[in-house]
Design an enzyme around this catalytic site. Structure first.
Site, PDB file in Angstrom:
ATOM      1  CG  ASP A  99       2.382  -7.246  -5.841  1.00 20.48           C
ATOM      2  OD1 ASP A  99       1.817  -6.892  -4.564  1.00 20.48           O
ATOM      3  OD2 ASP A  99       1.934  -7.912  -6.616  1.00 20.48           O
TER       4      ASP A  99
ATOM      5  CD  GLU B 272      -2.546  -1.131  -0.068  1.00 22.65           C
ATOM      6  OE1 GLU B 272      -3.220  -0.291  -0.601  1.00 22.65           O
ATOM      7  OE2 GLU B 272      -3.032  -2.471  -0.543  1.00 22.65           O
TER       8      GLU B 272
END
Length: 417
Positions: free
Chosen positions: A361, A284
Site C-alpha cells: 500500500d 501489486e
C-alpha cells in the site's frame, strides 16, 4: 530389530527431528527479520477514522450484516472440519477406513487422502451452501450453482493431488531412512513448496479462470509506466474473467522469475476509473518490486521444515515403532495434525501478511501520488465485498490477512501528509 536397537534408532531419529526443528525455526526467524517489513510506514500507530465518517448508515448496516453471517458460517465450517479430522485421525475409525484401501502403499495413500478430503467437503457442505446462498442474495455473485459445484470439484481435485504429493514424499522418506527421515523429508518438502510457487500460476490458476493479456490502451500503458517507475520486470499483465464468479473487485500478482504476472479482475478493469485501477496495479507492483511471492514461498518452505521437525518429535516420542507413519494407516492422523497445525499457524502467517500488504500500500501511494484514488478505491472495494470495516481485534489478529479498510485509509493520510 531388537528392542535395544529399536530404542537407539528412536533416540537418534528424535535428535535428528530436534535438529530439523531448530534449523527450520532459525531459517524462519532470519527470513522474517530480513525480508518482512516490520515498520512499513513512518510514525507511530495509525489512528483509523470512525466507520461512520467513511460509510453511510445503510452501507454499514449491509456490511456488518453480511460479514456477521459470513463469519458465523465460515467459523462453523472451520470447527466442523477440525472436529471431523480429529475424530477420524485420532481414533480407530481412521485405521478402519484405511483398511478398506487396496493396492500398493502409494496408491492406498492417494485413496485415503481422496476419501478423507471428500468426507471433509461433505461435512462442511451446509456452511458452504449457506454462504453461497447469501452471496447470491446480496449480489456478491451471479455464478450458477452448476459453476459453483464445478469449482468445488476442481478445488477438491487440486487439494487431493497436492496433499497426496506431500504425504507420499514424507512417507517415502520414512520408509527409506528410519533414522534420518526428518532431515530428508524436511528438505524435500521445502523444495516442493518452492516448486509449487512456479507450478501454481501455470497449471492451477487456469483451471478456475480464463486469462487474456490486457489489450493496448491507456490502462496497459499506465501499468507499464508504473512498472518502469518501480524498476519491476513483469512478464505480462493479464485480465481474468472473475466476474462470472464474483462481483468483488480485486487484483493480484502471482509467480516469480519466469512466471511472474499481474492479474486484474475483469470487473476491476470495467467498473472503476483508471486512476483507481492503477492504484490497485501499483499495489501489486509493490509486491513484485520486493519479491513478496518469493518471500512467502521461502517462509512457507521454512515453515514446512518446522512442521516436519515437530512431527518427528511428536511421533518419535509417542510411538515405539515410528516407522508406522510411513504406513498408509497413518494418513488420517497426519491429515488431522496438518489441519491443527494450519489453524495454529494462522496468527503468525497473517501477521506477516498484513505487514507485507501494508508495504505494498505504501509503495502504491508513493508511486501514484494519488491518495484520493487510493481512498476511493478502498471504500469501493469494501462496499463491493461487504467486508466488516472494523472487525474485533482478536479476529483481525487471527484471521485478517490484510489491514482493515479503515487502517488503509488512515495509512493513505499518513503517507501523503
Amino acid at each position: 530389530m531388537s528392542g535395544a536397537s529399536g530404542s537407539n534408532e528412536t533416540v537418534r531419529a528424535r535428535r535428528v527431528a530436534l535438529a530439523v526443528l531448530g534449523i527450520g525455526l532459525v531459517a524462519f526467524v532470519v527470513l522474517a527479520v530480513v525480508r518482512v517489513p516490520w515498520r512499513p510506514y513512518p510514525g507511530g500507530p495509525l489512528n483509523p477514522p470512525s466507520p461512520g465518517s467513511v460509510f453511510s448508515d445503510a452501507q454499514l448496516s449491509a456490511m456488518q450484516d453480511y460479514s456477521s453471517f459470513a463469519r458465523l458460517w465460515s467459523r462453523s465450517s472451520l470447527v466442523v472440519s477440525l472436529l471431523v479430522a480429529c475424530v477420524i485421525g485420532f481414533s480407530p475409525l481412521g485405521r478402519r477406513l484405511m483398511a478398506l484401501a487396496r493396492g500398493p502403499w502409494w496408491l492406498r495413500v492417494v485413496e485415503g487422502v481422496a476419501v478423507l478430503e471428500l468426507i471433509g467437503v461433505v461435512a462442511t457442505l451446509l456452511p458452504a451452501i449457506q454462504l453461497r446462498r447469501r452471496q447470491l442474495d446480496v449480489g456478491l455473485s451471479h455464478q450458477a450453482w452448476s459453476g459453483f459445484a464445478s469449482d468445488q470439484a476442481i478445488s477438491l481435485l487440486v487439494s487431493v493431488v497436492g496433499t497426496s504429493l506431500g504425504l507420499l514424499a514424507l512417507m517415502a522418506c520414512v520408509r527409506r531412512s528410519r533414522r534420518l527421515w526428518p532431515a530428508v523429508a524436511g528438505g524435500l518438502l521445502a523444495v516442493l513448496v518452492l516448486l509449487g510457487s512456479f507450478v501454481y500460476p501455470v497449471l492451477v490458476e487456469p483451471l478456475f479462470n480464463d486469462f487474456t493479456s490486457l489489450p493496448d490502451g491507456p490502462l496497459r500503458s499506465g501499468v507499464l509506466d508504473l512498472a518502469r517507475q518501480d524498476g519491476v520486470r513483469i512478464d505480462d499483465v493479464l485480465v481474468t474473467d472473475a466476474s462470472r464468479r464474483t462481483t468483488t473487485l480485486n487484483a493480484y500478482v502471482s509467480g516469480f522469475g519466469g512466471t511472474r504476472r499481474v492479474v486484474l479482475y475483469d470487473n476491476l478493469v470495467d467498473d472503476v476509473s483508471e486512476p483507481e485501477a492503477l492504484s490497485v496495479v501499483a499495489h501489486e507492483l509493490g509486491h513484485a518490486k520486493y519479491d513478496d511471492v518469493l518471500t512467502g514461498s521461502l517462509l512457507g518452505a521454512a515453515g514446512s521444515v518446522v512442521g516436519i521437525g515437530l512431527l518427528g518429535l511428536t511421533v518419535e516420542r509417542r510411538r515405539r515403532a515410528p516407522t508406522s507413519i510411513g504406513d498408509p494407516a497413518a494418513v488420517p492422523m497426519l491429515l488431522a495434525l496438518l489441519a491443527l497445525g494450519t489453524v495454529v499457524a494462522l496468527p503468525v502467517q497473517n501477521t506477516i501478511s498484513r505487514q507485507i500488504e501494508t508495504r505494498a500500500d505504501v509503495t502504491a501511494l508513493r508511486t501514484t501520488r494519488d491518495a484520493g484514488a487510493f481512498v476511493d478505491l478502498q471504500r469501493q472495494l469494501a462496499i463491493s465485498s461487504l467486508q466488516d470495516p472494523a472487525p474485533a481485534s482478536w479476529s483481525q489478529f487471527w484471521f485478517g490477512s490484510h489491514p482493515t479498510v479503515l487502517q488503509r485509509i488512515a495509512l493513505a493520510r499518513r503517507v501523503t501528509d
